[in-house]
Write an enzyme that holds these catalytic residues in place. Structure first.
Site, PDB file in Angstrom:
ATOM      1  N   HIS A  86       0.873  -1.479   0.188  1.00 11.59           N
ATOM      2  CA  HIS A  86       0.040   0.141   0.045  1.00 11.59           C
ATOM      3  C   HIS A  86       0.892   1.238   0.061  1.00 11.59           C
ATOM      4  O   HIS A  86       1.911   1.399   0.650  1.00 11.59           O
ATOM      5  CB  HIS A  86      -0.883  -0.042   1.062  1.00 11.59           C
ATOM      6  CG  HIS A  86      -0.403   0.023   2.486  1.00 11.59           C
ATOM      7  ND1 HIS A  86      -0.410   1.246   3.217  1.00 11.59           N
ATOM      8  CD2 HIS A  86      -0.245  -0.965   3.586  1.00 11.59           C
ATOM      9  CE1 HIS A  86       0.352   1.144   4.378  1.00 11.59           C
ATOM     10  NE2 HIS A  86       0.396  -0.148   4.526  1.00 11.59           N
ATOM     11  N   ASP A 145       6.172   1.990   6.665  1.00  9.98           N
ATOM     12  CA  ASP A 145       4.837   1.359   6.550  1.00  9.98           C
ATOM     13  C   ASP A 145       3.981   2.179   5.451  1.00  9.98           C
ATOM     14  O   ASP A 145       3.534   3.143   5.861  1.00  9.98           O
ATOM     15  CB  ASP A 145       4.237   1.406   8.037  1.00  9.98           C
ATOM     16  CG  ASP A 145       2.824   0.690   7.882  1.00  9.98           C
ATOM     17  OD1 ASP A 145       2.337   0.057   6.974  1.00  9.98           O
ATOM     18  OD2 ASP A 145       2.243   0.876   8.999  1.00  9.98           O
ATOM     19  N   GLU A 160      -5.323   1.533   2.721  1.00  9.91           N
ATOM     20  CA  GLU A 160      -4.945   0.280   3.561  1.00  9.91           C
ATOM     21  C   GLU A 160      -5.294   0.755   4.866  1.00  9.91           C
ATOM     22  O   GLU A 160      -5.649   0.020   5.853  1.00  9.91           O
ATOM     23  CB  GLU A 160      -3.748  -0.269   3.260  1.00  9.91           C
ATOM     24  CG  GLU A 160      -3.432  -1.696   4.010  1.00  9.91           C
ATOM     25  CD  GLU A 160      -2.958  -1.498   5.320  1.00  9.91           C
ATOM     26  OE1 GLU A 160      -2.951  -2.815   6.142  1.00  9.91           O
ATOM     27  OE2 GLU A 160      -2.457  -0.313   5.759  1.00  9.91           O
ATOM     28  N   GLU A 161      -4.778   2.040   5.474  1.00 10.77           N
ATOM     29  CA  GLU A 161      -4.543   2.350   6.892  1.00 10.77           C
ATOM     30  C   GLU A 161      -5.703   2.627   7.319  1.00 10.77           C
ATOM     31  O   GLU A 161      -5.959   2.856   8.657  1.00 10.77           O
ATOM     32  CB  GLU A 161      -3.513   3.603   6.832  1.00 10.77           C
ATOM     33  CG  GLU A 161      -2.117   3.224   6.647  1.00 10.77           C
ATOM     34  CD  GLU A 161      -1.546   2.254   7.737  1.00 10.77           C
ATOM     35  OE1 GLU A 161      -2.132   2.038   8.602  1.00 10.77           O
ATOM     36  OE2 GLU A 161      -0.328   2.051   7.482  1.00 10.77           O
ATOM     37  N   ASP A 171       3.874  -6.168   3.500  1.00  4.58           N
ATOM     38  CA  ASP A 171       3.522  -5.095   4.549  1.00  4.58           C
ATOM     39  C   ASP A 171       4.476  -5.177   5.324  1.00  4.58           C
ATOM     40  O   ASP A 171       5.385  -6.202   5.738  1.00  4.58           O
ATOM     41  CB  ASP A 171       2.200  -5.065   4.988  1.00  4.58           C
ATOM     42  CG  ASP A 171       1.707  -3.659   5.527  1.00  4.58           C
ATOM     43  OD1 ASP A 171       2.679  -2.701   5.762  1.00  4.58           O
ATOM     44  OD2 ASP A 171       0.679  -3.422   5.412  1.00  4.58           O
ATOM     45  N   HIS A 219       4.018   2.788  13.385  1.00  3.22           N
ATOM     46  CA  HIS A 219       3.374   4.235  13.503  1.00  3.22           C
ATOM     47  C   HIS A 219       3.936   5.184  14.213  1.00  3.22           C
ATOM     48  O   HIS A 219       3.241   5.777  14.871  1.00  3.22           O
ATOM     49  CB  HIS A 219       1.973   3.601  13.989  1.00  3.22           C
ATOM     50  CG  HIS A 219       0.961   3.106  12.869  1.00  3.22           C
ATOM     51  ND1 HIS A 219      -0.478   2.909  12.890  1.00  3.22           N
ATOM     52  CD2 HIS A 219       1.319   2.258  11.823  1.00  3.22           C
ATOM     53  CE1 HIS A 219      -0.827   2.472  11.923  1.00  3.22           C
ATOM     54  NE2 HIS A 219       0.331   1.991  11.175  1.00  3.22           N
TER      55      HIS A 219
END
Length: 350
Positions: free
Chosen positions: A66, A176, A206-207, A229, A317
């Site tokens: 992604h 990410d 995606e998130e 991922d 994150h």
């Protein structure tokens, strides 16, 4: 140790902005890099990019990563010029204090600060409070009137951070999932005259619920889907070994499960067999929580067999996401080896 891969491209991918639904800038980079390596390329109405290398058989494979990163959308600018935001993706508000951000406006980017008051000025309740994204205020260093002229509701915000080599790791924001986009681009460069048709997909949103992959699951009729991922590497002080999930430097991770998917056992076996034949380091991933594009293809792709490769990453994150250069290289090597040796007669039916 100097990585064997193109660190400048990885740096560009990770530092380019692109929050869910607004992946325009990163999409341009992906198209630029992917187009010379494929027979055809297209973008759909959601913004997914699919580059295709035609094979010699009717078998079709998709590999996906992604494009979007977690970020924010402006919801209000106060009379004093402070910006309030709504989250796009999963944030732990504790990591946002004292960070620098970029506010993307129609007239250009603005740098802003998420301030943190000096602790000796806070009372006990303030010190003990659990912060929420709704509590975040971005300081633009502008007076209220100027700030309200420059920034509008709906403008986008990303954290600001450079990507650097730290020891044997690459660290920065948006690894990410830009590090996996990078792996797909590097694998595409190695593929020449495959037996199967390969779709290299850079997905969106995606998130916020693997939305782009779900759409592609409907649009692409494939015989195999492999999603890439990052995954948790809690191999740091404060965690028991059983909670590490993966270890930095131990190789690419072959995912068996997360909270959104249980991957196909025959696909997993094939990934392991190729890794062992090629001498590529790998580890097994059993992730207790979290989901990836893998689930989008499994649930919406007409019972397509799915597998997943993950790059172990610390501090997910945050702006200090960190991946080991050896694991990045192992992921590229295994993905390319699997695609180069995929055959039409290969069956993943259970």
């Amino acid at each position: 140790m100097s990585p064997s891969f193109d660190t400048e491209l990885l740096k560009e991918l990770t530092e380019t902005s692109g929050v869910p639904g607004y992946e325009d800038r990163i999409r341009e980079v992906v198209r630029r890099e992917l187009e010379p390596e494929v027979d055809r390329i297209r973008t759909d109405s959601m913004g997914n990019v699919v580059g295709t290398i035609e094979g010699d058989s009717d078998t079709e494979v998709v590999v996906a990563a992604h494009m979007d990163e977690i970020g924010f959308m402006v919801r209000h600018v106060t009379e004093d010029g402070f910006v309030q935001v709504d989250a796009l993706g999963g944030w732990d508000a504790r990591v946002l204090k004292a960070q620098r951000v970029t506010v993307h406006t129609d007239e250009g980017d603005l740098t802003g600060l998420i301030g943190s008051p000096p602790p000796h000025t806070l009372d006990e309740d303030q010190l003990d409070a659990d912060p929420e994204v709704e509590d975040v205020y971005i300081d633009l260093g502008l007076d209220g009137e100027t700030a309200r002229e420059r920034v509008s509701r709906g403008d986008l915000v990303t954290l600001e951070q450079s990507t650097e080599l730290v020891g044997e790791t690459v660290t920065g924001k948006a690894l990410d999932d830009r590090v996996c986009l990078f792996a797909i681009l590097e694998a595409a460069r190695r593929i020449d005259d495959p037996e199967v048709t390969i779709h290299f997909a850079a997905t969106v949103q995606e998130e916020v619920g693997i939305r782009g992959a779900q759409a592609l699951g409907f649009d692409l009729d494939v015989d195999l889907a492999i999603a890439l991922d990052v995954t948790v590497a809690n191999d740091v002080p404060g965690f028991e070994p059983g909670d590490h999930v993966t270890e930095l430097g131990d190789g690419t991770a072959i995912k068996l499960k997360d909270s959104s998917v249980i991957t196909n056992p025959k696909v997993n076996d094939r990934l392991r067999e190729v890794a062992e034949e090629e001498g590529i380091d790998y580890q097994i991933e059993v992730l207790p929580a979290g989901g990836t594009d893998t689930a989008g293809f499994q649930r919406f792709g007409g019972a397509a067999p799915v597998g997943a490769l993950s790059i172990p990453t610390r501090y997910l994150h945050t702006v200090t996401e960190s991946a080991h250069v050896d694991d990045i290289e192992a992921t590229i090597d295994l993905l390319a080896a699997v695609l180069e040796t995929e055959r039409a007669e290969q069956s993943y039916r259970l």
